[in-house]
Design an enzyme around this catalytic site. Structure first.
Site, PDB file in Angstrom:
ATOM      1  N   PHE B 120      63.580  48.885  73.778  1.00 14.66           N
ATOM      2  CA  PHE B 120      63.217  48.795  75.190  1.00 14.66           C
ATOM      3  C   PHE B 120      63.242  50.193  75.781  1.00 14.66           C
ATOM      4  CE2 PHE B 120      63.188  45.753  78.903  1.00 14.66           C
ATOM      5  CZ  PHE B 120      62.379  44.820  78.307  1.00 14.66           C
ATOM      6  N   GLN B 233      64.765  49.773  92.528  1.00  8.95           N
ATOM      7  CA  GLN B 233      63.807  49.882  91.432  1.00  8.95           C
ATOM      8  C   GLN B 233      62.552  49.064  91.714  1.00  8.95           C
ATOM      9  OE1 GLN B 233      64.611  48.175  87.305  1.00  8.95           O
ATOM     10  NE2 GLN B 233      64.573  50.368  86.891  1.00  8.95           N
ATOM     11  N   HIS B 235      59.463  47.688  89.830  1.00  9.66           N
ATOM     12  CA  HIS B 235      58.933  47.460  88.490  1.00  9.66           C
ATOM     13  C   HIS B 235      57.444  47.768  88.536  1.00  9.66           C
ATOM     14  CE1 HIS B 235      57.993  45.540  84.687  1.00  9.66           C
ATOM     15  NE2 HIS B 235      59.273  45.380  84.461  1.00  9.66           N
ATOM     16  N   LEU B 249      56.589  38.977  88.235  1.00 13.59           N
ATOM     17  CA  LEU B 249      56.767  39.981  87.200  1.00 13.59           C
ATOM     18  C   LEU B 249      55.812  39.793  86.012  1.00 13.59           C
ATOM     19  CD1 LEU B 249      58.660  42.390  86.852  1.00 13.59           C
ATOM     20  CD2 LEU B 249      60.033  40.970  85.322  1.00 13.59           C
ATOM     21  N   GLU B 252      57.540  43.937  80.760  1.00 16.96           N
ATOM     22  CA  GLU B 252      57.332  45.236  80.133  1.00 16.96           C
ATOM     23  C   GLU B 252      56.789  45.077  78.710  1.00 16.96           C
ATOM     24  OE1 GLU B 252      60.443  47.794  81.379  1.00 16.96           O
ATOM     25  OE2 GLU B 252      60.256  49.139  79.684  1.00 16.96           O
ATOM     26  N   ARG B 283      60.139  53.240  83.957  1.00 17.60           N
ATOM     27  CA  ARG B 283      59.606  52.394  85.020  1.00 17.60           C
ATOM     28  C   ARG B 283      59.259  53.182  86.279  1.00 17.60           C
ATOM     29  NH1 ARG B 283      63.509  46.977  84.634  1.00 17.60           N
ATOM     30  NH2 ARG B 283      62.601  46.209  82.707  1.00 17.60           N
ATOM     31  N   HIS B 348      62.081  45.149  92.420  1.00 10.22           N
ATOM     32  CA  HIS B 348      62.671  44.461  91.281  1.00 10.22           C
ATOM     33  C   HIS B 348      64.195  44.414  91.298  1.00 10.22           C
ATOM     34  CE1 HIS B 348      62.612  42.765  87.323  1.00 10.22           C
ATOM     35  NE2 HIS B 348      63.193  43.801  86.749  1.00 10.22           N
ATOM     36  N   ARG B 383      67.921  52.019  86.659  1.00  8.01           N
ATOM     37  CA  ARG B 383      68.529  51.144  85.667  1.00  8.01           C
ATOM     38  C   ARG B 383      67.624  51.013  84.449  1.00  8.01           C
ATOM     39  NH1 ARG B 383      67.920  45.854  84.260  1.00  8.01           N
ATOM     40  NH2 ARG B 383      66.484  45.391  85.947  1.00  8.01           N
TER      41      ARG B 383
END
Lengths: 258, 579, 271
Positions: B120, B233, B235, B249, B252, B283, B348, B383
């Site tokens: 990730f 954040q 996204h 969403l 990713e 991000r 997000h 994050r």
């Protein structure tokens, strides 16, 4: 666009503003009926959008339960045109045009008000299922094949639409003798867990009431997660009950040391 | 006065992952424990988490260890993280994940039948324990079933509008049952806030409707201080069309599987912003790039950009991204194997939150603890994906255990009648209009206006003028919020009534975000200032704390909490990044 | 805003038993049960008539031998039986029993014949509260013997394979020779479909591997998991094969019957 696009008025998106008629069930345990509302539609609108628009502009006290609006939390279950559906996933333009859209609360549970029902019975049933109890000598090695089988059942978002459509609960109202499809898949995920130590067949054939199921597969038809409730959980459990209760041959061959 | 009262040793507000984990820990420590939540059990926003839980088990990459996870987290947070929190998180995450498996969670496996781990963004090694694209659901269902059999009482659909203090100590909270409108008071020796974030402050968000920053506001009003509130954040990939699902969403993993971002001219624009990592850049970078493309007139018809997987084999797309295929097919009428998705950034996650002690989750207010997204410090300025699920397990457990310990030493909780009367008056006022000083304000409208203000001035890119305008308008909204009144006077299941208090919470927290964003005169992580586009030396070592005790909101820059033992690790990583 | 009457009074809708067919569905939900009831009834009548007829089931012309699936195995020659009446009923109880207790057919006829319920979210036959017993009491508790019918039906299936293969071997004055006739092809298609149906059986799926709690704990478990996966593929189309094989049995019998009666001549080529 995250920040600016937010201000684009909905109607501007295409310019085509049409209206749809909704018949929303309003009332409580004592009385109720369908109430007609007109809603201006936007492209891609889902039933929940329409209901919230009614709530915002016409009936501010309309009771409706929802949360994620992404078909992941299972809060907004209702009966749209007579079919159990997640309101957030049911598009208006997929429903027959020129006809009013009926939106009713789930039938299998007592209504609290309007579209909200009291689903607490389900949480009571869940408490009766003993938690996962690992074998004392568990090595914590699990194969992907085993994970795949359990994972299907664990996809459940607890929308309780399978409970709603099941005629044993919906029509015969045998909530005291039958756990319903949702908790049979929960039992299946535990019963088929390679490391679970408990024998769950007695509960499955006893208080869970699996023999009441006559596998008409409506639970599978309404499941928004596409879980094969009947074929992969209930029928295999029924067969396990047969092993124990109805198949002397099997018992002779597979006598387990106790 | 409210007839219904409950008393517990520990009460946890919120039943997302961190709330349930805290409640389980408190109950295991012997405390009489209850959880209280706005939604039904198991429907909290944690169910939306897709990717996985970050934990350095080393099942796939044996070289992985807590040190690397710590370094990754610090680098991702641009070194503004509370070092000790980042350390505890990295050290304890593997145990917490294994514990979940012992409670019945089922994760994807390696060929050796161990828990599998996936790569990730921002993680050096393959680290995310996962099950398909629904890891959050697995986590919450496991914790839910564990909690149900831990002797924890659950109050569902119960809205809390105020924390109750006895002197300087939090001793309980006040609220009402959503279904009936009946008021209820809870007394407890320790209170754990686990209320999640506040994405609903923005119109376009991936957050559930419950995410209205309640815990942030309740704790702030009770005297707790906040940290890192400027870091929100966005996204990069949320749906932009149809309007009803804007913000939803788009995982990713779409980019991970080879999705390509293009603007309206068909250009693969990430080549200009991050030629090395392209679509798989962090991000914040991808979100800013998309925003810039749209701002400069190269956006898609509905104000986003295009994300395309149609060059991949359709069968592969359907197998690897089944829920995305369904989501676009069902909701947008787009077959992603044939045509591009339209996407844009979506609000997000809140990195900032209630400031807590790293070890215990204790706030500066006696009796009050916080954990999960509503607490701050762990994630710094940005994050990493996968760190939120591990965050809530590690610190949920710590907060629950500490709350139970604190409860055993705490005096029997007393709920001062005057406090309860105050809370009841506020709640009743939303319904009856008593105490209004001007024309009644509609909560739906005020909420929309708030979203407009925050979208205009406190979005992905910020500057001084925009922030000052936003703050001015937020103060106006704050004044108008004193006259909030529910459009219906019903007691039972009245959504407008509930929204009144939520809008107040969101305005309070919006002010914190906007003011902290104005104060931080630099660009770092999720915070981008057009007028200060670079890192600043001073701000690289300071967090912004916000305190509101006594009514006036005050901001203060305070040095980052560091730790001598970790200096070596941090410096090693900084050195490696420079090379 | 106008208030309309709900489909049923709220009190009854929440507590009492709704009348048969009560639903808010507006699609043609009744169509499927009607079609299924029609199909099953037609096949039922056809099979009883055919089994009772005791004629035209054994095609023996031009060296070919086509035996109707209703009359296989040929009990007379197998056991030297000389009974004046039909023996078909001694054969077809096994496949019929398999189908009667099959999980798919149960769904089909519970819905379309017993109306419990006729369709999803449509009220079934009203019953006094608590009288519904599902498969927990007689008669439906007998459904649990499904796997025994599976065992016997598999034996019958073996004979059908034998018949189908034998259909390609012609008795000629020069000895047994290989040949292809349309009747043989029909019989092979039939037995393939019957196999797909029989080995997609839920009970078989359970016995072959489904009953294991761990698919990966031993080499034999892994092998059985592989088999389970294959059976699962067939089982996923159980409904399809249930109908296709039902039709193919009827068509095969009809083909042989008409050929026996001389309505047409079986086209074939002997190599």
């Amino acid at each position: 666009m995250s920040t600016d696009g937010a201000q684009t008025p909905i109607a501007d998106q295409t310019g085509e503003a049409t209206t749809r008629t909704l018949h929303i069930w309003r009332g409580d345990l004592t009385d109720g009926g369908l109430v007609e509302f007109e809603v201006e539609t936007a492209p891609g609108m889902v039933v929940l959008d329409a209901v919230l628009e009614v709530q915002r502009s016409q009936a501010p006290d309309l009771a409706v339960r929802w949360n994620c609006k992404a078909a992941k939390c299972g809060s907004c279950s209702a009966e749209v045109n007579g079919r159990p559906s997640l309101m957030c996933k049911t598009r208006l333009d997929h429903l027959p045009e020129g006809e009013p859209i009926t939106v009713e609360p789930l039938h299998a549970f007592p209504v609290i008000r309007d579209l909200v029902t009291d689903v607490s019975w389900n949480y009571e049933v869940n408490k009766k299922i003993a938690p996962f109890t690992p074998k004392p000598d568990a090595d914590w090695l699990i194969g992907q094949e085993d994970a795949d089988r359990m994972s299907e059942f664990r996809k459940c978002i607890e929308c309780f639409m399978c409970q709603d459509v099941c005629h044993i609960l919906r029509n015969h109202r045998m909530h005291d003798r039958y756990f319903g499809p949702r908790f049979l898949i929960r039992l299946a995920s535990l019963e088929m867990h390679p490391l679970d130590d408990l024998d769950r067949i007695d509960q499955i054939s006893g208080e869970a009431g699996i023999a009441l199921c006559n596998i008409t597969k409506c639970c599978t038809e309404v499941c928004p997660e596409g879980i094969h409730i009947t074929d992969n959980a209930i029928i295999p459990l029924k067969e396990r009950v047969v092993d124990r209760r109805f198949d002397p041959l099997f018992r002779l061959l597979h006598r387990r040391p106790r | 006065m409210s007839a219904e009262r409950h008393e517990y040793d520990v009460i946890v507000l919120g039943t997302g992952g961190s709330g349930l984990r805290a409640a389980i820990a408190a109950a295991e420590a012997g405390a009489r424990t209850a959880v209280v939540c706005k939604c039904l059990l198991g429907k909290a926003h944690t169910v939306m988490a897709e990717g996985g839980v970050a934990a350095s088990l080393g099942n796939v990459d044996p070289a992985d260890g807590w040190e690397t996870h710590f370094q990754d987290t610090m680098f991702g947070g641009k070194y503004l993280n509370n070092w000790r929190m980042a350390e505890l998180h990295a050290r304890e995450a593997p145990d917490r994940v294994q514990e979940l498996e012992r409670w019945g969670a089922v994760f994807d496996r390696t060929p050796e039948r161990k828990m599998s781990q996936r790569a990730f963004g921002g993680h050096t090694y393959r680290r995310l324990v996962h099950i398909g694209d629904r890891t959050g659901l697995e986590l919450i269902r496991t914790l839910q079933d564990k909690a149900v059999h831990s002797g924890i009482d659950v109050f569902m659909e119960t809205i809390v509008t105020r924390l109750v203090k006895d002197g300087d100590r939090v001793t309980g909270m006040f609220g009402y049952h959503y279904a009936t409108g009946a008021q209820v008071a809870f007394a407890c020796r320790s209170l754990v806030l686990a209320t999640g974030g506040g994405g609903r402050i923005w119109r376009v968000t991936s957050n559930s409707q419950d995410c209205t920053a309640d815990g942030h506001a309740l704790a702030y009003e009770a005297g707790a201080d906040m940290v890192d509130m400027e870091f929100v954040q966005f996204h990069p990939t949320g749906m932009v069309w149809p309007p009803g699902v804007a913000g939803l969403l788009v995982t990713e993993a779409v980019r991970g599987e080879g999705g390509i971002l293009r603007n309206s001219e068909g250009e693969r624009f990430m080549e200009r912003y991050d030629p090395k990592r392209m679509e798989l850049s962090t991000r914040d970078v991808v979100a800013r790039s998309i925003y810039t493309e749209v701002k400069e007139g190269r956006g898609s018809p509905h104000g986003g950009v295009f994300l395309d997987v149609s060059h991949l084999d359709p069968a592969y797309v359907k197998m690897r991204l089944p829920s995305m295929y369904d989501q676009f097919y069902e909701l947008a009428g787009v077959d992603i194997t044939k045509g591009p998705m339209e996407i844009g950034p979506t609000c997000h996650y809140f990195m900032g939150g209630i400031r807590v002690d790293a070890e215990t989750g204790q706030t500066i207010v006696p009796g009050l603890f916080a954990t999960g997204e509503c607490s701050g410090g762990m994630n710094g300025a940005n994050r990493l994906g996968g760190n939120s699920l591990s965050d809530l397990l590690v610190f949920g457990r710590r907060a629950g255990t500490s709350a139970a310990q604190a409860a055993s030493d705490a005096p029997a909780p007393r709920l001062p009648e005057a406090e309860l009367a105050l809370a009841a008056a506020e709640l009743g006022g939303f319904l009856t209009g008593d105490g209004l000083t001007g024309p009644a304000e509609d909560p739906y409208r005020l909420h929309r206006e708030l979203q407009t203000v925050m979208g205009d001035g406190v979005g992905i890119f910020r500057d001084e003028a925009g922030l000052e305008t936003a703050i001015g308008r937020l103060h106006e909204l704050e004044a108008r919020a004193a006259n909030l009144r529910a459009p219906s006077a019903r007691l039972d299941y009245n959504p407008g009534w509930r929204l009144c208090r939520e809008v107040r919470n969101m305005i309070t927290v919006s002010l914190q975000i906007a003011r902290a964003a104005l104060m931080r005169a630099e660009s770092r992580g999720a915070h981008s200032r057009l007028d200060h586009p670079r890192y600043d030396d001073y701000w690289s070592e300071h967090n912004i704390l916000i305190c509101g005790d006594g009514g006036e909101m005050t901001l203060e820059a305070r040095p980052v909490v560091t730790s001598d033992e970790l200096t070596e690790l941090v410096e090693a990583r900084q050195e490696a990044e420079r090379v | 805003m106008t208030t309309q009457a709900a489909s049923t009074p709220p009190a009854a809708r929440r507590t009492g038993t709704p009348p048969l067919g009560a639903t808010m569905r507006r699609d043609r939900w009744w169509l499927q049960p009607v079609l299924i009831a029609t199909g099953l009834t037609l096949f039922g009548i056809y099979s009883i008539v055919v089994a009772a007829l005791n004629t035209d089931y054994d095609y023996l012309k031009g060296g070919a031998r086509y035996l109707s699936p209703f009359y296989s195995p040929d009990l007379r020659s197998l056991f030297g039986l000389h009974i004046p009446f039909t023996y078909a009923f001694f054969v077809i109880w096994a496949p019929l029993g398999l189908r009667t207790t099959c999980y798919y057919y149960r769904k089909a006829y519970y819905r379309s014949f017993f109306l419990m319920p006729p369709a999803c979210a449509v009220a079934g036959r009203p019953r006094a509260a608590g009288r519904y017993t599902g498969e927990s009491r007689l008669p439906f508790i007998l459904q649990n013997v499904h796997r025994f019918f599976f065992y016997f039906a598999t034996i019958v299936l073996g004979f059908l394979w034998y018949d189908a293969i034998r259909a390609f071997f012609y008795h000629t004055p020069t000895g047994t020779r290989f040949g292809i006739g349309l009747g043989g092809v029909v019989m092979v298609v039939n037995v393939v479909l019957l196999s797909a149906f029989t080995f997609g059986c839920n009970s078989f799926r359970h016995l072959i591997g489904g009953r294991l709690d761990c698919f990966t704990c031993s080499a034999s478990a892994r092998a059985r998991h592989g088999a389970w996966k294959k059976v699962s593929v067939l089982n996923g189309h159980h409904q399809l094969y249930a109908w296709l094989s039902l039709i193919s049995v009827g068509v095969t019998d009809l083909y042989i019957r008409l050929a026996c009666a001389g309505v047409f001549t079986d086209p074939h080529h002997i190599f």
